[in-house]
Design a protein around this motif. Structure first.
Motif, PDB file in Angstrom:
ATOM      1  N   ASP A 137       0.826  -1.205   0.000  1.00  0.00           N
ATOM      2  CA  ASP A 137       0.000   0.000   0.000  1.00  0.00           C
ATOM      3  C   ASP A 137       0.866   1.264   0.000  1.00  0.00           C
ATOM      4  OD1 ASP A 137      -2.257  -1.520  -0.053  1.00  0.00           O
ATOM      5  OD2 ASP A 137      -2.559  -1.484   2.120  1.00  0.00           O
TER       6      ASP A 137
ATOM      7  N   ARG B  34       2.407   1.662  -3.410  1.00  0.00           N
ATOM      8  CA  ARG B  34       1.492   2.148  -4.452  1.00  0.00           C
ATOM      9  C   ARG B  34       1.219   3.644  -4.308  1.00  0.00           C
ATOM     10  NH1 ARG B  34      -2.210  -2.822  -3.607  1.00  0.00           N
ATOM     11  NH2 ARG B  34      -1.466  -4.295  -5.156  1.00  0.00           N
ATOM     12  N   SER B  35       1.241   4.123  -3.063  1.00  0.00           N
ATOM     13  CA  SER B  35       0.960   5.551  -2.889  1.00  0.00           C
ATOM     14  C   SER B  35       2.088   6.403  -3.462  1.00  0.00           C
ATOM     15  CB  SER B  35       0.732   5.864  -1.405  1.00  0.00           C
ATOM     16  OG  SER B  35       1.948   5.784  -0.699  1.00  0.00           O
TER      17      SER B  35
ATOM     18  N   PHE C  60      -5.228   4.539 -15.930  1.00  0.00           N
ATOM     19  CA  PHE C  60      -5.773   3.362 -16.598  1.00  0.00           C
ATOM     20  C   PHE C  60      -6.362   3.723 -17.960  1.00  0.00           C
ATOM     21  CE2 PHE C  60      -5.913   2.666 -12.086  1.00  0.00           C
ATOM     22  CZ  PHE C  60      -5.582   1.337 -11.916  1.00  0.00           C
TER      23      PHE C  60
ATOM     24  N   PHE D  88     -13.937   7.529  -9.701  1.00  0.00           N
ATOM     25  CA  PHE D  88     -14.998   7.024  -8.833  1.00  0.00           C
ATOM     26  C   PHE D  88     -16.291   7.765  -9.187  1.00  0.00           C
ATOM     27  CE2 PHE D  88     -11.116   6.841  -5.931  1.00  0.00           C
ATOM     28  CZ  PHE D  88     -10.768   5.575  -6.369  1.00  0.00           C
TER      29      PHE D  88
ATOM     30  N   HIS E 252     -19.240   7.868  -8.064  1.00  0.00           N
ATOM     31  CA  HIS E 252     -20.162   8.347  -7.029  1.00  0.00           C
ATOM     32  C   HIS E 252     -19.608   9.567  -6.302  1.00  0.00           C
ATOM     33  CE1 HIS E 252     -17.230   5.870  -5.074  1.00  0.00           C
ATOM     34  NE2 HIS E 252     -17.698   6.111  -3.871  1.00  0.00           N
TER      35      HIS E 252
ATOM     36  N   VAL F 225      -5.093   7.881   2.874  1.00  0.00           N
ATOM     37  CA  VAL F 225      -3.807   7.188   2.817  1.00  0.00           C
ATOM     38  C   VAL F 225      -2.684   8.087   3.334  1.00  0.00           C
ATOM     39  CG1 VAL F 225      -2.144   6.055   1.290  1.00  0.00           C
ATOM     40  CG2 VAL F 225      -4.601   5.789   0.876  1.00  0.00           C
TER      41      VAL F 225
ATOM     42  N   GLN G 128     -12.573  -0.229 -10.472  1.00  0.00           N
ATOM     43  CA  GLN G 128     -12.771   0.659  -9.318  1.00  0.00           C
ATOM     44  C   GLN G 128     -11.881   0.227  -8.158  1.00  0.00           C
ATOM     45  OE1 GLN G 128     -14.852   3.478  -8.985  1.00  0.00           O
ATOM     46  NE2 GLN G 128     -14.700   3.298 -11.198  1.00  0.00           N
TER      47      GLN G 128
ATOM     48  N   GLU H 255      -9.204  -1.587  -8.444  1.00  0.00           N
ATOM     49  CA  GLU H 255      -7.808  -1.414  -8.863  1.00  0.00           C
ATOM     50  C   GLU H 255      -7.375   0.042  -8.741  1.00  0.00           C
ATOM     51  OE1 GLU H 255      -7.411  -2.998 -12.781  1.00  0.00           O
ATOM     52  OE2 GLU H 255      -7.277  -5.073 -12.060  1.00  0.00           O
ATOM     53  N   ALA H 256      -8.259   0.957  -9.152  1.00  0.00           N
ATOM     54  CA  ALA H 256      -7.900   2.377  -9.060  1.00  0.00           C
ATOM     55  C   ALA H 256      -7.685   2.769  -7.599  1.00  0.00           C
ATOM     56  CB  ALA H 256      -8.989   3.236  -9.689  1.00  0.00           C
ATOM     57  N   ALA H 257      -8.576   2.300  -6.722  1.00  0.00           N
ATOM     58  CA  ALA H 257      -8.445   2.634  -5.306  1.00  0.00           C
ATOM     59  C   ALA H 257      -7.164   2.038  -4.725  1.00  0.00           C
ATOM     60  CB  ALA H 257      -9.664   2.127  -4.531  1.00  0.00           C
ATOM     61  N   ARG H 258      -6.877   0.776  -5.077  1.00  0.00           N
ATOM     62  CA  ARG H 258      -5.651   0.156  -4.570  1.00  0.00           C
ATOM     63  C   ARG H 258      -4.418   0.863  -5.125  1.00  0.00           C
ATOM     64  NH1 ARG H 258      -5.958  -4.794  -2.004  1.00  0.00           N
ATOM     65  NH2 ARG H 258      -4.100  -3.931  -1.031  1.00  0.00           N
ATOM     66  N   SER H 259      -4.491   1.285  -6.390  1.00  0.00           N
ATOM     67  CA  SER H 259      -3.308   1.914  -6.992  1.00  0.00           C
ATOM     68  C   SER H 259      -3.000   3.256  -6.339  1.00  0.00           C
ATOM     69  CB  SER H 259      -3.492   2.088  -8.504  1.00  0.00           C
ATOM     70  OG  SER H 259      -4.309   3.213  -8.770  1.00  0.00           O
ATOM     71  N   LEU H 260      -3.991   3.825  -5.625  1.00  0.00           N
ATOM     72  CA  LEU H 260      -3.741   5.068  -4.897  1.00  0.00           C
ATOM     73  C   LEU H 260      -3.209   4.791  -3.497  1.00  0.00           C
ATOM     74  CD1 LEU H 260      -6.942   6.946  -6.033  1.00  0.00           C
ATOM     75  CD2 LEU H 260      -4.611   7.702  -6.494  1.00  0.00           C
ATOM     76  N   GLY H 261      -3.031   3.512  -3.177  1.00  0.00           N
ATOM     77  CA  GLY H 261      -2.453   3.157  -1.878  1.00  0.00           C
ATOM     78  C   GLY H 261      -3.469   2.772  -0.823  1.00  0.00           C
ATOM     79  N   MET H 262      -4.763   2.715  -1.198  1.00  0.00           N
ATOM     80  CA  MET H 262      -5.768   2.329  -0.201  1.00  0.00           C
ATOM     81  C   MET H 262      -5.661   0.837   0.080  1.00  0.00           C
ATOM     82  SD  MET H 262      -9.235   4.311  -1.222  1.00  0.00           S
ATOM     83  CE  MET H 262      -9.093   5.657  -2.377  1.00  0.00           C
ATOM     84  N   SER H 263      -5.924   0.461   1.328  1.00  0.00           N
ATOM     85  CA  SER H 263      -5.968  -0.952   1.663  1.00  0.00           C
ATOM     86  C   SER H 263      -7.244  -1.559   1.085  1.00  0.00           C
ATOM     87  CB  SER H 263      -5.967  -1.124   3.185  1.00  0.00           C
ATOM     88  OG  SER H 263      -7.155  -0.573   3.709  1.00  0.00           O
TER      89      SER H 263
ATOM     90  N   ARG I 258     -10.277  -0.375   3.082  1.00  0.00           N
ATOM     91  CA  ARG I 258     -10.561   1.039   2.839  1.00  0.00           C
ATOM     92  C   ARG I 258     -11.205   1.221   1.462  1.00  0.00           C
ATOM     93  NH1 ARG I 258     -12.696   4.846   4.584  1.00  0.00           N
ATOM     94  NH2 ARG I 258     -11.527   4.617   6.505  1.00  0.00           N
TER      95      ARG I 258
ATOM     96  N   SER J  44     -14.885   2.853   0.976  1.00  0.00           N
ATOM     97  CA  SER J  44     -15.037   4.180   0.383  1.00  0.00           C
ATOM     98  C   SER J  44     -15.426   4.150  -1.083  1.00  0.00           C
ATOM     99  CB  SER J  44     -13.719   4.973   0.509  1.00  0.00           C
ATOM    100  OG  SER J  44     -13.406   5.174   1.857  1.00  0.00           O
ATOM    101  N   VAL J  45     -15.103   3.065  -1.771  1.00  0.00           N
ATOM    102  CA  VAL J  45     -15.293   3.070  -3.220  1.00  0.00           C
ATOM    103  C   VAL J  45     -16.282   1.996  -3.686  1.00  0.00           C
ATOM    104  CG1 VAL J  45     -14.123   2.761  -5.447  1.00  0.00           C
ATOM    105  CG2 VAL J  45     -12.997   4.047  -3.610  1.00  0.00           C
TER     106      VAL J  45
END
Lengths: 251, 259
Positions: A84, A87-88, A94, A100, A102, A116, B156, B158-166, B169, B173-174
Motif C-alpha cells: 500500500d 502504491r501511494s 488506466f 470514482f 459516485h 492514505v 474501481q 484497482e484504481a483505489a488500490r493503486s492510490l495506496g488504499m488498503s 478502505r 469508500s469506493v
C-alpha cells in the motif's frame, strides 16, 4: 537526461527475470527492464504481448509468478514489502480512467490524500486544486465524472494520481479508450509532465508521442522484450524482423 | 367467412362472456350481506385510530428492526462470501443456504421458543422479533448485496488500490457505496417482503400493545365475528407496500438511465 558519467545509484524501476502466468498461459517469459530516475520509457507492442501485464506488475496489481521488481532500490516482490505504501508513491493511469463515479471531481482527488496520506482536509483540497489546474480543469472541480468527456475524465484521473505526489507515473494505454479528437488533450497533459521531469512508464499505441517524448522505447512481443533503444532508432531503424512487422502495421 | 370476420366474431364473443359473467355475479351475489360482512363501515370506523397508532406502527417498527439487523448481518455475510479466507466463505455459504431454505415461521419458532427453552433466557420480545425475522432476511440480503458488490467494475477496486488504499478502505469508500446504489431496488423489494412477513409474528404471542396489523385484524375478526377488520388491515398493508413497489420501479428506471 542525465549524462552517462553520473548514473543514478539505483533505478526508479528495475525488473529482473520477471515471469507471469495466468493458469497455463505464460504472459511474461523472463523480462529484464529498467526505468531510470526522470526517464520516460514507452513500451510498445502488439496486443497480447504482455506490456500491460508488465506495467501492472510494477505496482503489483498483478502478482508476478517469479522474478524480482525493485522500486527505487526496494524489493517490492519481497513478502514483507508494504504494497500500500509502495502504491501511494506510484501514480497509475488506466485505459478506462476508473474515476470514482459516485464522488465529485474534488472528492476523487482528495479521498486517497485524506485516507492514505492522512492529509488534513484543507491541505488535500489545496493540493487537489493545484493539480486540477495542472491538467487545465479547475472549472470542473464540483462536476461528477459522468458529466465529463472521456478526455476530461482521463485528465482528472491524471490529476488524481498526481495529488498523491508520486515519484513516478505508470500509464496503461491512457488514450486507447478515447475518441480520436480527445487524444490530443491527454497527450498534451502528459507532455507537460515529461517537461517537468516526471519519471514515466507509458504503455501506448501512440507512436508519434513515443517518438517525440520518450527517452527510450521498448518493443515487446510474445512476453519478452524484443528490442529497446532511443525512439529514433527503434521506430525508424528497427533491428528485428518482428519489430519491423509491427511498425509496418501501425505506422 | 373471411379470416377478418372470424377474428371479429371471436373478439365479440369474448366481450360477451365478460359482460355475462359480470351480470350473473352482480345478480346472484348477496350484496347487502357482502357489504355487511366485508365492508361494514361501523366496524371499520371503530378500528381507527388504533389500527394506525398501534398495529401499523408496530408493523413498521418490527420491519425497521428486522431490516436494520438483516442489512448489517447481510453485508457482513456478503463480505464473508467474497473473502479470500476459505472458512469465512464456507460459513457464509452454509448460513445463506440454511436460512433461505427454511420456512420463516420455523426460524421464528426456533428463536422465540427454542432459545428460551434451551438457555432459559427471557429477553424483550423485540429481541425475538428482530432475530426471528432478521436472521432470515439477512440470508436473502447477503446474496443481493454480494451481487451488487460484484456488479461494481473491477477497475474501481484497482484504481483505489493503486492510490495506496488498503482492501478494506477501498471496499468501504469506493466499492460498497457503488454496490449499494445498484442494490437499492432489490433491497426495497426485500423490505416489502419483510413488511408482509411481520404478519407471522403473532405466533410469538404479541399482546394488545405489541400486536402488529394481522394480529389486530384477526383478534377483531374473532371478537366481532365479522371479516371487515381483515379488509381494513389489508388496505393498510397495501397503503404501505404499493407506494414502495412503485418506488422500486422508479428507482430501477433511474438506475437504467444512469448507465
Amino acid at each position: 537526461m542525465t549524462t552517462a558519467s553520473a548514473p543514478p545509484a539505483t533505478h526508479a524501476i528495475e525488473v529482473r527475470d520477471l515471469h507471469k502466468s495466468f493458469g497455463d498461459l505464460e504472459v511474461l517469459s523472463g523480462i529484464d527492464f529498467t526505468v531510470g530516475h526522470g526517464e520516460v520509457v514507452c513500451v510498445i507492442g502488439p496486443s497480447g504481448s504482455g506490456k500491460s501485464t508488465l506495467l501492472r506488475c510494477v505496482n503489483r496489481l498483478e502478482e508476478p509468478t517469479s522474478g524480482q521488481i525493485f522500486i527505487e532500490g526496494e524489493d517490492i516482490t519481497h513478502p514483507d514489502a508494504d504494497v500500500d505504501a509502495l502504491r501511494s508513491r506510484i501514480g497509475m493511469v488506466f485505459q478506462s480512467f476508473n474515476l470514482f463515479p459516485h464522488l465529485s471531481v474534488l472528492r476523487n482527488l482528495t479521498l486517497a490524500q485524506k485516507r492514505v496520506k492522512k492529509r488534513p482536509k484543507p491541505e488535500a483540497i489545496e493540493v487537489a486544486k493545484r493539480n486540477l489546474d495542472r491538467v487545465g480543469l479547475s472549472d470542473k472541480i464540483d462536476a461528477f465524472p459522468a458529466h465529463l468527456s472521456g478526455g476530461q475524465q482521463q485528465r482528472v484521473a491524471i490529476a488524481r494520481a498526481l495529488s498523491m505526489d508520486p515519484d513516478m507515473m505508470l500509464f496503461d494505454e491512457p488514450t486507447s479508450a478515447l475518441d480520436p479528437e480527445l487524444v490530443g488533450e491527454v497527450l498534451e497533459v502528459m507532455r507537460k509532465l515529461v517537461d517537468e521531469g516526471m519519471t514515466m512508464m507509458v504503455v501506448t499505441h501512440e507512436m508519434g508521442f513515443a517518438r517525440e517524448v520518450a527517452d527510450r522505447v521498448v518493443f515487446m512481443d510474445g512476453g519478452v522484450v524484443v528490442e529497446e533503444g532511443p525512439p529514433e532508432q527503434i521506430l525508424a531503424d528497427p533491428q528485428h524482423e518482428r519489430t519491423r512487422r509491427f511498425l509496418q502495421m501501425v505506422l | 367467412m373471411t379470416k377478418r370476420q372470424r377474428q371479429r366474431l371471436v373478439r365479440g364473443a369474448l366481450y360477451a362472456v365478460f359482460v355475462l359473467v359480470v351480470l350473473v355475479v352482480s345478480l346472484v351475489a348477496d350484496w347487502p350481506r357482502i357489504q355487511h360482512s366485508f365492508f361494514n363501515l361501523e366496524i371499520a370506523a371503530e378500528m381507527f385510530p388504533r389500527v394506525v397508532t398501534v398495529a401499523a406502527r408496530n408493523t413498521l417498527l418490527y420491519t425497521f428492526l428486522a431490516f436494520t439487523f438483516g442489512l448489517g448481518l447481510g453485508l457482513l455475510l456478503a463480505l464473508m462470501r467474497l473473502s479470500t479466507i476459505g472458512p469465512y466463505r464456507w460459513f457464509a455459504r452454509i448460513y445463506i443456504e440454511i436460512f433461505r431454505g427454511l420456512p420463516a415461521l420455523l426460524t421464528i419458532f426456533l428463536v422465540g421458543f427454542g432459545l428460551p427453552i434451551a438457555f432459559g433466557v427471557r429477553w424483550n420480545i423485540l429481541v425475538y422479533i428482530t432475530l426471528g425475522l432478521g436472521l432470515v432476511s439477512a440470508a436473502y440480503m447477503a446474496e443481493t448485496i454480494r451481487a451488487g458488490i460484484e456488479g461494481v467494475p473491477k477497475g474501481q477496486m484497482e484504481a483505489a488500490r493503486s492510490l495506496g488504499m488498503s482492501y478494506s478502505r477501498a471496499m468501504m469508500s469506493v466499492v460498497i457505496p457503488q454496490g449499494f446504489r445498484i442494490v437499492i431496488p432489490p433491497l426495497t423489494n426485500e423490505l416489502v417482503l419483510l413488511i408482509k412477513d411481520t404478519s407471522l409474528l403473532f405466533v410469538l404471542g404479541t399482546t394488545a400493545t405489541t400486536m402488529e396489523l394481522l394480529k389486530y385484524g384477526r383478534d377483531l375478526l374473532n371478537q366481532r365475528f365479522n371479516p371487515t377488520p381483515l379488509i381494513v388491515v389489508g388496505l393498510v398493508y397495501l397503503a404501505i407496500t404499493v407506494p414502495m413497489t412503485q418506488l422500486v420501479g422508479v428507482l430501477e428506471r433511474r438506475n437504467q438511465r444512469a448507465r
